[in-house]
Design a protein around this motif. Sequence first.
Motif, PDB file in Angstrom:
ATOM      1  N   MET A   1       0.825  -1.201   0.000  1.00 60.61           N
ATOM      2  CA  MET A   1       0.000   0.000   0.000  1.00 60.61           C
ATOM      3  C   MET A   1       0.866   1.260   0.000  1.00 60.61           C
ATOM      4  O   MET A   1       1.858   1.347   0.715  1.00 60.61           O
ATOM      5  N   ILE A   2       0.483   2.218  -0.835  1.00 61.07           N
ATOM      6  CA  ILE A   2       1.155   3.509  -0.842  1.00 61.07           C
ATOM      7  C   ILE A   2       0.722   4.287   0.397  1.00 61.07           C
ATOM      8  O   ILE A   2      -0.470   4.351   0.717  1.00 61.07           O
ATOM      9  N   SER A   3       1.664   4.839   1.104  1.00 62.64           N
ATOM     10  CA  SER A   3       1.363   5.551   2.344  1.00 62.64           C
ATOM     11  C   SER A   3       0.285   6.615   2.115  1.00 62.64           C
ATOM     12  O   SER A   3       0.371   7.425   1.181  1.00 62.64           O
ATOM     13  N   GLY A   4      -0.731   6.569   2.974  1.00 58.86           N
ATOM     14  CA  GLY A   4      -1.815   7.540   2.890  1.00 58.86           C
ATOM     15  C   GLY A   4      -2.863   7.226   1.841  1.00 58.86           C
ATOM     16  O   GLY A   4      -3.797   8.011   1.647  1.00 58.86           O
ATOM     17  N   GLN A   5      -2.732   6.100   1.151  1.00 58.48           N
ATOM     18  CA  GLN A   5      -3.655   5.757   0.060  1.00 58.48           C
ATOM     19  C   GLN A   5      -4.427   4.466   0.360  1.00 58.48           C
ATOM     20  O   GLN A   5      -4.726   3.677  -0.529  1.00 58.48           O
ATOM     21  N   GLY A   6      -4.762   4.273   1.638  1.00 60.26           N
ATOM     22  CA  GLY A   6      -5.477   3.069   2.038  1.00 60.26           C
ATOM     23  C   GLY A   6      -6.981   3.189   1.871  1.00 60.26           C
ATOM     24  O   GLY A   6      -7.514   4.215   1.440  1.00 60.26           O
ATOM     25  N   LYS A   7      -7.664   2.128   2.256  1.00 61.86           N
ATOM     26  CA  LYS A   7      -9.122   2.089   2.053  1.00 61.86           C
ATOM     27  C   LYS A   7      -9.856   3.060   2.976  1.00 61.86           C
ATOM     28  O   LYS A   7     -10.991   3.449   2.672  1.00 61.86           O
ATOM     29  N   GLU A   8      -9.236   3.459   4.071  1.00 58.53           N
ATOM     30  CA  GLU A   8      -9.881   4.441   4.933  1.00 58.53           C
ATOM     31  C   GLU A   8      -9.886   5.824   4.259  1.00 58.53           C
ATOM     32  O   GLU A   8     -10.864   6.573   4.371  1.00 58.53           O
ATOM     33  N   TYR A   9      -8.802   6.134   3.563  1.00 58.86           N
ATOM     34  CA  TYR A   9      -8.708   7.421   2.872  1.00 58.86           C
ATOM     35  C   TYR A   9      -9.658   7.464   1.676  1.00 58.86           C
ATOM     36  O   TYR A   9     -10.309   8.478   1.404  1.00 58.86           O
ATOM     37  N   HIS A  10      -9.725   6.333   0.944  1.00 58.29           N
ATOM     38  CA  HIS A  10     -10.638   6.239  -0.205  1.00 58.29           C
ATOM     39  C   HIS A  10     -11.842   5.387   0.177  1.00 58.29           C
ATOM     40  O   HIS A  10     -12.184   4.404  -0.500  1.00 58.29           O
ATOM     41  N   ALA A  11     -12.483   5.748   1.267  1.00 60.19           N
ATOM     42  CA  ALA A  11     -13.560   4.916   1.819  1.00 60.19           C
ATOM     43  C   ALA A  11     -14.818   4.929   0.963  1.00 60.19           C
ATOM     44  O   ALA A  11     -15.623   3.991   1.008  1.00 60.19           O
ATOM     45  N   HIS A  12     -15.009   5.987   0.177  1.00 64.00           N
ATOM     46  CA  HIS A  12     -16.271   6.140  -0.554  1.00 64.00           C
ATOM     47  C   HIS A  12     -16.118   5.917  -2.055  1.00 64.00           C
ATOM     48  O   HIS A  12     -16.979   6.319  -2.847  1.00 64.00           O
ATOM     49  N   GLY A  13     -15.044   5.290  -2.432  1.00 71.65           N
ATOM     50  CA  GLY A  13     -14.853   4.993  -3.847  1.00 71.65           C
ATOM     51  C   GLY A  13     -13.650   5.710  -4.419  1.00 71.65           C
ATOM     52  O   GLY A  13     -12.971   6.502  -3.748  1.00 71.65           O
ATOM     53  N   PHE A  14     -13.399   5.439  -5.693  1.00 69.25           N
ATOM     54  CA  PHE A  14     -12.225   6.011  -6.350  1.00 69.25           C
ATOM     55  C   PHE A  14     -12.458   5.962  -7.855  1.00 69.25           C
ATOM     56  O   PHE A  14     -13.072   5.022  -8.375  1.00 69.25           O
TER      57      PHE A  14
END
Length: 593
Positions: free
Chosen positions: A353-366
């Motif tokens: 995982m790229i730091s700061g780019q986890g599923k919590e950060y993109h919780a609502h889609g991408f």
Amino acid sequence: MESNEVLDSLPRHLLSLVIEQPYNDYTAQDHAVWRYVMRQNVRYLPHVAHSSYLDGLRKTGISIDYIPHMYGMNRILKEIGWAAVAVDGFIPPAAFMEFQAYNVLVIAADIRPVDQVSYTPAPDIIHEAAGHAPIIADSQYASYLREFGKTGAKAFASRYDDQIYEAIRHLSILKADPYSSSDNIEQAEKELEILSQASSGPSEMALLRNLHWWTVEYGLIGEMNNPKIYGAGLLSSIGESYSCLQDNVKKIPYSIEAKDVNFDITTRQPQLFVTPDFDELNKVLETYASTMSARKGGLAGVRKAINSGNLSTVNYTSGIQISGILEKVIEFDNQPAYLSFLGPTMLSYADKMISGQGKEYHAHGFGSPVGFLKGVATPLEFIGDTEFERMGISEGKRGRLDFESGVSVEGTLRSKLVQKGKTILLTFVECTVRYEDQVLFEPGWGPYDMTVGAGIANCYPGVADPGSYDFEFPVPVEKTHKLIHTQEAKSLHQHYHTIQQLREQGGDINQVQSIFEELVDQYPKDWLLPLEIHELIENVEDKKQLCEEILRHLKRNAIEDKSLLKLIQDGLAVNMSSQKELDRNQNEVMAQI
């Protein structure tokens, strides 16, 4: 749980499917079923199985007389680089394949009931431990099994495949329970049949499952006119290991075409495939793997990811990976132009995982574009700082990227991430993303992370970094039935236990008379325990008359139920065969074990 180095290497997301083997729940009748099958195998399979079978019994430490404790097997399996875990019946195919990729043999903890001793559609410990385990001792075959697991773990299934899996699991659970009603079984069979007729086309996993069935489960090897058995489904079926070699079962040279031949798990197979050697299996597997989305990607791979409805990973040509549920794709010139993911999504590089780019950060889609910029021949990931600045894109400045597809990204570049000379991620603020008259991203939604890549290199199911995503395979909701035996059944099991003790430890042999009389009166259809009693007293001089009574009883059973005829004949063949022949086969194996 008895561990070994192989088990210790298992990723966390597989462990949710592992259970403790309920060894103390096995009845004496269960052990008798195991013993019956194994004695038949030792008598018959040396003549028809691949030469590694007997050697595999020795190497894997499998007992003839008792159901093996699989975690005890691990102390021996580690010597050949494998391990075993117990699971609850059928597990999701992707998980099954991934276990295999890690050199772990998945063993269903249950054992078939006595009325399915010849063949069972459900996975059970006879199929897994007596079928699969001995053959993996062959290093060439074990290599094939491992590669198959790696390939299968990257194969896309469809929503339809998931429905079929659930239906097969449900039916197998019912059939493995001797107390299931015939109405419930019939209803489950009808539901599976209806589903089987509703297919909209095979998925990658469905085609791969066919290859698995015709090799790992039901494979023959050697010469077409005299093949040997190596498939676990055949090795563990004392009925089909005999019938499969008869002329009425068509033999076909194994090739990639086997992927298009479906199978019926509920019955014996009308045709089988013969491979000349294990090396041919790897060649066919590689031929198929080269067609999969895990190798090719592109629009076809993206569509398979969408059709799966499950977590998947899309790998851009730059190397950046997007893991999530792919919902939609905008197409341009028969290529993906913009990908939209639903719900928690993670960005990774090299499976981390790229730091700061986890599923919590993109919780609502991408969502992000893919493809070439308009009027620019250089793939986007290879565009350097100088050329970006010439295009008006530099950190802290507002700029616009126009893609050939019509997608545009306009905003202020905040940062750029480069890996191994390739730009993989651009982050904009105050950003608007459009496609024709659609707004795909608005400034009020926060920073916009744009994954970079001229194309989609590959796609596969699952996530790139399962640990960081906190991914686990879901545990099946429907469990195999924990059998609650009737008092009548418990009394019968006690008789099995008594005969087992007399055989192993000796004791008052005269009590077999009353046990047999009770069998005839209370359990007239039971045929396995009379066979065990016959074995025990066959050479006891003053039990000749009882032996004759047992034989007459078994004959009546065979007349009343013709499906028992071969089972009884084969059981008597082991008991009454020339002691010289029997000793030669059994002593060979027992000496090794």
